[in-house]
Design a protein around this motif. Structure first.
Motif, PDB file in Angstrom:
ATOM      1  N   ALA A  52       0.861  -1.195   0.000  1.00 28.83           N
ATOM      2  CA  ALA A  52       0.000   0.000   0.000  1.00 28.83           C
ATOM      3  C   ALA A  52       0.888   1.232   0.000  1.00 28.83           C
ATOM      4  O   ALA A  52       2.108   1.132   0.195  1.00 28.83           O
ATOM      5  CB  ALA A  52      -0.876   0.002   1.257  1.00 28.83           C
ATOM      6  N   ILE A  53       0.272   2.390  -0.176  1.00 28.01           N
ATOM      7  CA  ILE A  53       1.018   3.646  -0.030  1.00 28.01           C
ATOM      8  C   ILE A  53       1.501   3.727   1.423  1.00 28.01           C
ATOM      9  O   ILE A  53       0.708   3.524   2.345  1.00 28.01           O
ATOM     10  CB  ILE A  53       0.103   4.855  -0.343  1.00 28.01           C
ATOM     11  CG1 ILE A  53      -0.373   4.810  -1.795  1.00 28.01           C
ATOM     12  CG2 ILE A  53       0.802   6.166  -0.012  1.00 28.01           C
ATOM     13  CD1 ILE A  53      -1.483   5.808  -2.116  1.00 28.01           C
ATOM     14  N   SER A 108      -5.494  -1.712  -0.945  1.00 31.40           N
ATOM     15  CA  SER A 108      -6.193  -2.311  -2.075  1.00 31.40           C
ATOM     16  C   SER A 108      -6.407  -3.809  -1.885  1.00 31.40           C
ATOM     17  O   SER A 108      -7.486  -4.326  -2.130  1.00 31.40           O
ATOM     18  CB  SER A 108      -5.377  -2.042  -3.337  1.00 31.40           C
ATOM     19  OG  SER A 108      -6.013  -2.555  -4.446  1.00 31.40           O
ATOM     20  N   ASN A 120       6.715   0.843   0.952  1.00 28.79           N
ATOM     21  CA  ASN A 120       5.886   0.162  -0.048  1.00 28.79           C
ATOM     22  C   ASN A 120       6.654  -1.019  -0.651  1.00 28.79           C
ATOM     23  O   ASN A 120       7.864  -0.930  -0.888  1.00 28.79           O
ATOM     24  CB  ASN A 120       5.502   1.183  -1.134  1.00 28.79           C
ATOM     25  CG  ASN A 120       4.828   0.534  -2.326  1.00 28.79           C
ATOM     26  OD1 ASN A 120       5.484   0.205  -3.309  1.00 28.79           O
ATOM     27  ND2 ASN A 120       3.533   0.319  -2.232  1.00 28.79           N
ATOM     28  N   ALA A 152       6.699  -2.455  -3.668  1.00 33.73           N
ATOM     29  CA  ALA A 152       7.322  -2.280  -4.984  1.00 33.73           C
ATOM     30  C   ALA A 152       8.496  -1.300  -4.898  1.00 33.73           C
ATOM     31  O   ALA A 152       9.506  -1.464  -5.598  1.00 33.73           O
ATOM     32  CB  ALA A 152       6.299  -1.784  -5.992  1.00 33.73           C
ATOM     33  N   THR A 200       5.962  -4.841 -10.102  1.00 33.82           N
ATOM     34  CA  THR A 200       5.811  -6.164  -9.514  1.00 33.82           C
ATOM     35  C   THR A 200       4.424  -6.669  -9.898  1.00 33.82           C
ATOM     36  O   THR A 200       3.412  -6.024  -9.628  1.00 33.82           O
ATOM     37  CB  THR A 200       5.974  -6.132  -7.981  1.00 33.82           C
ATOM     38  OG1 THR A 200       4.992  -5.252  -7.422  1.00 33.82           O
ATOM     39  CG2 THR A 200       7.361  -5.645  -7.586  1.00 33.82           C
ATOM     40  N   ILE A 223      -0.565  -4.776  -8.937  1.00 29.29           N
ATOM     41  CA  ILE A 223       0.642  -4.354  -9.658  1.00 29.29           C
ATOM     42  C   ILE A 223       1.269  -3.234  -8.844  1.00 29.29           C
ATOM     43  O   ILE A 223       0.621  -2.215  -8.570  1.00 29.29           O
ATOM     44  CB  ILE A 223       0.332  -3.856 -11.089  1.00 29.29           C
ATOM     45  CG1 ILE A 223      -0.187  -5.004 -11.961  1.00 29.29           C
ATOM     46  CG2 ILE A 223       1.599  -3.250 -11.727  1.00 29.29           C
ATOM     47  CD1 ILE A 223      -0.476  -4.609 -13.401  1.00 29.29           C
ATOM     48  N   GLY A 224       2.506  -3.455  -8.440  1.00 29.77           N
ATOM     49  CA  GLY A 224       3.228  -2.423  -7.707  1.00 29.77           C
ATOM     50  C   GLY A 224       4.201  -1.745  -8.651  1.00 29.77           C
ATOM     51  O   GLY A 224       4.625  -2.339  -9.645  1.00 29.77           O
ATOM     52  N   GLU A 254       2.330   4.098  -7.418  1.00 29.93           N
ATOM     53  CA  GLU A 254       1.036   3.421  -7.595  1.00 29.93           C
ATOM     54  C   GLU A 254       0.571   3.368  -9.054  1.00 29.93           C
ATOM     55  O   GLU A 254      -0.603   3.599  -9.357  1.00 29.93           O
ATOM     56  CB  GLU A 254      -0.042   4.116  -6.735  1.00 29.93           C
ATOM     57  CG  GLU A 254       0.159   3.963  -5.243  1.00 29.93           C
ATOM     58  CD  GLU A 254      -0.093   2.553  -4.721  1.00 29.93           C
ATOM     59  OE1 GLU A 254      -0.916   1.836  -5.312  1.00 29.93           O
ATOM     60  OE2 GLU A 254       0.563   2.162  -3.734  1.00 29.93           O
ATOM     61  N   HIS A 283      -2.503   1.452 -10.219  1.00 31.68           N
ATOM     62  CA  HIS A 283      -3.839   1.997  -9.976  1.00 31.68           C
ATOM     63  C   HIS A 283      -4.240   3.049 -11.007  1.00 31.68           C
ATOM     64  O   HIS A 283      -5.245   3.730 -10.836  1.00 31.68           O
ATOM     65  CB  HIS A 283      -3.939   2.556  -8.550  1.00 31.68           C
ATOM     66  CG  HIS A 283      -4.095   1.480  -7.531  1.00 31.68           C
ATOM     67  ND1 HIS A 283      -5.188   1.365  -6.714  1.00 31.68           N
ATOM     68  CD2 HIS A 283      -3.309   0.436  -7.245  1.00 31.68           C
ATOM     69  CE1 HIS A 283      -5.058   0.289  -5.944  1.00 31.68           C
ATOM     70  NE2 HIS A 283      -3.907  -0.288  -6.247  1.00 31.68           N
ATOM     71  N   GLU A 321      -4.275  -2.884 -12.497  1.00 29.35           N
ATOM     72  CA  GLU A 321      -3.947  -4.194 -11.915  1.00 29.35           C
ATOM     73  C   GLU A 321      -5.073  -5.210 -12.082  1.00 29.35           C
ATOM     74  O   GLU A 321      -4.842  -6.407 -12.080  1.00 29.35           O
ATOM     75  CB  GLU A 321      -3.500  -4.073 -10.451  1.00 29.35           C
ATOM     76  CG  GLU A 321      -4.561  -3.670  -9.471  1.00 29.35           C
ATOM     77  CD  GLU A 321      -4.019  -3.555  -8.037  1.00 29.35           C
ATOM     78  OE1 GLU A 321      -2.813  -3.351  -7.848  1.00 29.35           O
ATOM     79  OE2 GLU A 321      -4.840  -3.666  -7.107  1.00 29.35           O
TER      80      GLU A 321
HETATM   81  C1  BGC Z   1      -1.038  -1.491  -4.056  1.00 24.71           C
HETATM   82  C2  BGC Z   1       0.411  -1.069  -4.118  1.00 24.71           C
HETATM   83  C3  BGC Z   1       1.299  -2.294  -4.094  1.00 24.71           C
HETATM   84  C4  BGC Z   1       0.889  -3.263  -5.185  1.00 24.71           C
HETATM   85  C5  BGC Z   1       1.686  -4.545  -5.148  1.00 24.71           C
HETATM   86  C6  BGC Z   1      -1.320  -2.439  -5.176  1.00 24.71           C
HETATM   87  O1  BGC Z   1      -2.657  -2.833  -5.149  1.00 24.71           O
HETATM   88  O2  BGC Z   1      -1.880  -0.370  -4.145  1.00 24.71           O
HETATM   89  O3  BGC Z   1       0.726  -0.230  -3.044  1.00 24.71           O
HETATM   90  O4  BGC Z   1       2.626  -1.904  -4.281  1.00 24.71           O
HETATM   91  O5  BGC Z   1      -0.480  -3.588  -5.075  1.00 24.71           O
HETATM   92  O6  BGC Z   1       1.523  -5.218  -3.951  1.00 24.71           O
END
Ligand code: BGC
Length: 263
Positions: free
Chosen positions: A81-82, A92, A119, A121, A145, A150-151, A165, A168, A177
């Motif tokens: 996450a952020i 998310s 975070n 990623a 990632t 998706i990071g 992000e 997103h 993602e």
């Molecule tokens: C999150 C990111 C995270 C990514 C990979 C996303 O849904 O918002 O913060 O880096 O997934 O885990």
């Protein structure tokens, strides 16, 4: 702690052994890392992310995982996450109660020592910059990632722009993602050809926005990079993450070592 404040200079030497923990939407993994080389010094330990992934449940799981290592030193931890100044600002693929939670304090309390949080990623991006496929690469590098979500890590001349992000971004009527993460491949039973096509569309969009010099693709699916990277038709070179799915663990450990050295 903010990443930019803990690694003002990525050449800051890092020595020693640090426990790196990578919290993902589906799994939590950790290993001891030699932060001067990026090598893992132990087997990777792995636990399923508790569902629902509430702060209490995740903190307990992280404690359980850390206890498997007889190690009382530094710990760096990632979160999907952020993460801004130790506070999680989105959620998310984890329980919504992480939004605005003091995540770094919650995990520090659970592990009874200060934990540095960033975070997932971003951690992977830093590890790739210092030890992996982005090492010595000038210009703009985007590390993605591909996992449950998706990071993204945006690296400009070796410096990380945190919390981008890019998974997103609005894309094809939803966030990107949902269209082309590894989970989306699984959920929609996409074959490699269809998946590669979707990924290509998304990467072409990022190419338009950032004109990067290099894309690096990580996450568990990067173990099978030969199934999809050769299918991509882009201007920008694409490499698999050199540290594969361990980049998050290594990056977390590295940032904890940097934070310690800057005190
Ligand atoms: C999150 C990111 C995270 C990514 C990979 C996303 O849904 O918002 O913060 O880096 O997934 O885990």
């Amino acid at each position: 702690m903010e990443v930019s404040s803990v690694c003002p200079d990525r050449t800051l030497p890092a020595f020693g052994t640090v426990l790196g923990i990578d919290i993902g939407g589906s799994g939590i993994k950790g290993a001891l890392v030699d932060v001067s080389t990026g090598a893992l010094l132990s087997e990777r330990a792995h636990l399923a992310t508790p569902q629902p992934a509430t702060p209490e449940a995740v903190a307990q799981a992280v404690r359980e995982l850390a206890d498997r290592f007889e190690f009382s030193g530094l710990v760096g931890c990632t979160f999907p996450a952020i993460v801004q100044h130790g506070v999680t600002r989105s959620a998310s693929n984890v329980d919504k109660s992480w939004i605005d939670a003091p995540a770094q304090d919650i995990l520090s309390l659970a592990l009874e020592r200060p934990v540095v949080l960033l975070n997932d990623a971003d951690a992977a991006g830093l590890a790739e910059t210092v030890f992996g496929a982005a090492k010595g690469v000038a210009g703009t590098v985007i590390v993605l990632t591909l996992g449950t979500g998706i990071g993204s890590a945006l690296i400009v001349d070796g410096r990380l722009v945190s919390n981008t992000e890019l998974g997103h971004l609005q894309f094809k009527g939803d966030i990107a993602e949902k269209y082309c993460s590894a989970k989306a491949k699984e959920r929609h039973s996409l074959g490699w050809r269809t998946y590669s096509k979707r990924l290509n569309e998304y990467l072409a969009h990022l190419e338009l926005l950032f004109s990067p010099d290099l894309f690096i693709l990580g996450g568990g699916i990067s173990r099978k990079h030969e199934r999809f990277i050769p299918e991509l038709k882009l201007r920008t070179p694409v490499l698999p993450a050199a540290l594969r799915n361990q980049a998050g663990i290594v990056g977390a450990a590295l940032v904890a070592a940097w934070a310690d050295a800057s005190h």
